[in-house]
Design an enzyme around this catalytic site. Structure first.
Site, PDB file in Angstrom:
ATOM      1  N   ARG A 104       0.881  -1.179   0.000  1.00  0.00           N
ATOM      2  CA  ARG A 104       0.000   0.000   0.000  1.00  0.00           C
ATOM      3  C   ARG A 104       0.913   1.222   0.000  1.00  0.00           C
ATOM      4  NH1 ARG A 104      -5.302   1.263   3.581  1.00  0.00           N
ATOM      5  NH2 ARG A 104      -6.073  -0.122   1.952  1.00  0.00           N
ATOM      6  N   HIS A 131      -7.362   0.693  -6.378  1.00  0.00           N
ATOM      7  CA  HIS A 131      -7.568  -0.176  -5.200  1.00  0.00           C
ATOM      8  C   HIS A 131      -8.212  -1.488  -5.692  1.00  0.00           C
ATOM      9  CE1 HIS A 131      -7.836  -1.413  -1.185  1.00  0.00           C
ATOM     10  NE2 HIS A 131      -8.700  -0.564  -0.684  1.00  0.00           N
ATOM     11  N   GLN A 134     -10.094  -4.124  -3.333  1.00  0.00           N
ATOM     12  CA  GLN A 134     -11.405  -3.700  -2.846  1.00  0.00           C
ATOM     13  C   GLN A 134     -12.480  -3.933  -3.905  1.00  0.00           C
ATOM     14  OE1 GLN A 134     -12.132  -2.255   0.383  1.00  0.00           O
ATOM     15  NE2 GLN A 134     -14.138  -2.890  -0.355  1.00  0.00           N
ATOM     16  N   ASP A 220     -17.210   7.078  -1.486  1.00  0.00           N
ATOM     17  CA  ASP A 220     -15.981   6.934  -0.698  1.00  0.00           C
ATOM     18  C   ASP A 220     -15.704   8.290  -0.058  1.00  0.00           C
ATOM     19  OD1 ASP A 220     -13.577   5.981   0.325  1.00  0.00           O
ATOM     20  OD2 ASP A 220     -12.528   5.936  -1.596  1.00  0.00           O
ATOM     21  N   CYS A 260     -16.243   1.310   0.682  1.00  0.00           N
ATOM     22  CA  CYS A 260     -15.073   0.486   1.004  1.00  0.00           C
ATOM     23  C   CYS A 260     -14.676   0.610   2.472  1.00  0.00           C
ATOM     24  CB  CYS A 260     -13.901   0.849   0.094  1.00  0.00           C
ATOM     25  SG  CYS A 260     -13.279   2.523   0.312  1.00  0.00           S
ATOM     26  N   ARG A 288     -13.375  -9.056   1.634  1.00  0.00           N
ATOM     27  CA  ARG A 288     -11.955  -8.800   1.349  1.00  0.00           C
ATOM     28  C   ARG A 288     -11.137 -10.051   1.677  1.00  0.00           C
ATOM     29  NH1 ARG A 288      -9.896  -3.575   1.419  1.00  0.00           N
ATOM     30  NH2 ARG A 288      -7.947  -4.608   0.853  1.00  0.00           N
TER      31      ARG A 288
HETATM   32  N1  NVA Z   1      -9.979   6.424  -1.318  1.00  0.00           N
HETATM   33  C1  NVA Z   1      -9.602   6.047   0.029  1.00  0.00           C
HETATM   34  C2  NVA Z   1      -9.810   4.590   0.226  1.00  0.00           C
HETATM   35  C3  NVA Z   1      -9.446   4.075   1.606  1.00  0.00           C
HETATM   36  C4  NVA Z   1      -9.613   2.591   1.747  1.00  0.00           C
HETATM   37  C5  NVA Z   1      -8.138   6.424   0.258  1.00  0.00           C
HETATM   38  O1  NVA Z   1      -7.333   6.222  -0.671  1.00  0.00           O
HETATM   39  O2  NVA Z   1      -7.820   6.926   1.315  1.00  0.00           O
HETATM   40  N1   CP Z   2     -11.168  -0.431   2.525  1.00  0.00           N
HETATM   41  C1   CP Z   2      -9.897  -0.493   2.954  1.00  0.00           C
HETATM   42  O1   CP Z   2      -8.968  -0.708   2.168  1.00  0.00           O
HETATM   43  O2   CP Z   2      -9.749  -0.306   4.293  1.00  0.00           O
HETATM   44  P1   CP Z   2      -8.394  -0.089   5.092  1.00  0.00           P
HETATM   45  O3   CP Z   2      -7.883   1.278   4.732  1.00  0.00           O
HETATM   46  O4   CP Z   2      -8.803  -0.184   6.545  1.00  0.00           O
HETATM   47  O5   CP Z   2      -7.406  -1.152   4.715  1.00  0.00           O
END
Ligand code: NVA
Ligand code: CP
Length: 306
Positions: A104, A131, A134, A220, A260, A288
């Site tokens: 990540r 992502h 997800q 989101d 998500c 997930r």
């Molecule tokens: N769009 C959000 C998703 C978090 C799971 C982010 O990137 O922070």
């Molecule tokens: N939806 C998701 O990826 O959650 P986290 O940021 O908690 O991993």
């Protein structure tokens, strides 16, 4: 076996996706029956986090243990990655010690560079652009709740972020439609989304119009991780892009709501929607675990027919 990565959704073909969704069902059913299944005994997953996570960390770590392997959590704060070690060098080393890697991070380019120097499969656990894990879970959840997604309509309300881009890629491969409604200035950038064309999405100025007749309504956070400096400006710009009960009414009684998570009730979604009868967010989060187990099994062992 050919080395495969999941760096963005379109790295998987339609045939592979159909296989993964079928396989998820098998793995999930076994898990629900408490049947031990350890195809990844002695395999190790390295999980590299440059941003926070609850679901992604937990689902990958628990998933790897449940498949008989082990998982190691690394973050930028206390590894040499946070002190400027080149990502290429990290990839060379890490991929000599483990069997599979999940990352990540920020720009997509970082994970692409890691994968180019990795001897083992690399999975995108979220970047600024995409992502994919997800969306695998979201589509699996839709199939589980309502059946095939082909020909259906997903309404995306809010920011044209990593989630939105990944929905758009999935729509091209799996042949469904995405209605996107973003505030002015936050529109989809097809090149950044990595799209082949624009046949599977339509933009709507009014979020209500995007939701009309949709089979799945989703949104989101207004501000994604890494963009915190824009938070105040985004709060003003996105004020009318909150999924409310009226939007679910125009979508129809059969429509499901997904997010998500983590969610901000009263910002991108009203509590009455996310905590309401059309919401499937807990099933979505739980899936997930199951889709990623199918994914890791596929990347390490290929197709399994039992
Ligand atoms: N769009 C959000 C998703 C978090 C799971 C982010 O990137 O922070
Ligand atoms: N939806 C998701 O990826 O959650 P986290 O940021 O908690 O991993």
């Amino acid at each position: 076996m050919e080395l495969r990565h999941l760096l963005q959704f379109k790295d998987l073909s339609r045939v592979e996706l159909d296989y993964l969704f079928d396989r998820t069902r098998v793995i999930k059913d076994r898990f629900k029956r408490y049947e031990p299944y350890h195809p990844l005994a002695d395999r190790t997953l390295a999980m590299i986090f440059e941003k926070s996570s609850t679901r992604t960390r937990l689902s990958f770590e628990a998933g790897m243990h449940q498949l008989g392997g082990s998982a190691i959590y690394l973050n930028t704060r206390d590894t040499q990655l946070g002190r400027g070690e080149p990502v290429e060098d990290a990839a060379e080393v890490i991929s000599r010690m483990v069997d599979i890697v999940m990352i990540r991070t920020f720009e997509q380019e970082i994970i692409e560079r890691f994968a180019a120097h990795s001897r083992v499969p690399v999975i995108n656990g979220l970047t600024n652009e995409y992502h994919p894990c997800q969306i695998l879970a979201d589509i699996y959840t839709y199939i589980e709740q309502r059946g095939p997604i082909q020909g259906k309509t997903v309404a995306w309300i809010g920011d044209s972020n990593n989630m939105c881009n990944t929905w758009l890629q999935a729509a091209e491969i799996l042949d469904f439609n995405v209605h996107v409604s973003t505030p002015p200035g936050y529109e989809v950038e097809p090149e950044r989304a990595g799209l082949f064309g624009t046949d599977h999405f339509e933009s709507f100025a009014d979020p209500m119009d995007a939701c009309r007749g949709a089979d799945l309504v989703t949104t989101d956070v207004w501000t994604s991780m890494g963009f915190e400096a824009e938070n105040e400006a985004r709060k003003k710009a996105f004020a009318d892009w909150c999924v409310d009960p009226e939007m679910m009414v125009v979508a129809g009684a059969e429509a499901v709501f997904m997010h998500c998570l983590p969610a901000h009730r009263g910002e991108e979604v009203e509590a009455a929607v996310i905590d309401g009868p059309q919401s499937v967010v807990w099933e979505e989060a739980a899936n997930r675990l199951h889709v990623q187990k199918a994914l890791m099994e596929y990347l390490l062992l290929g197709r399994i027919e039992n």
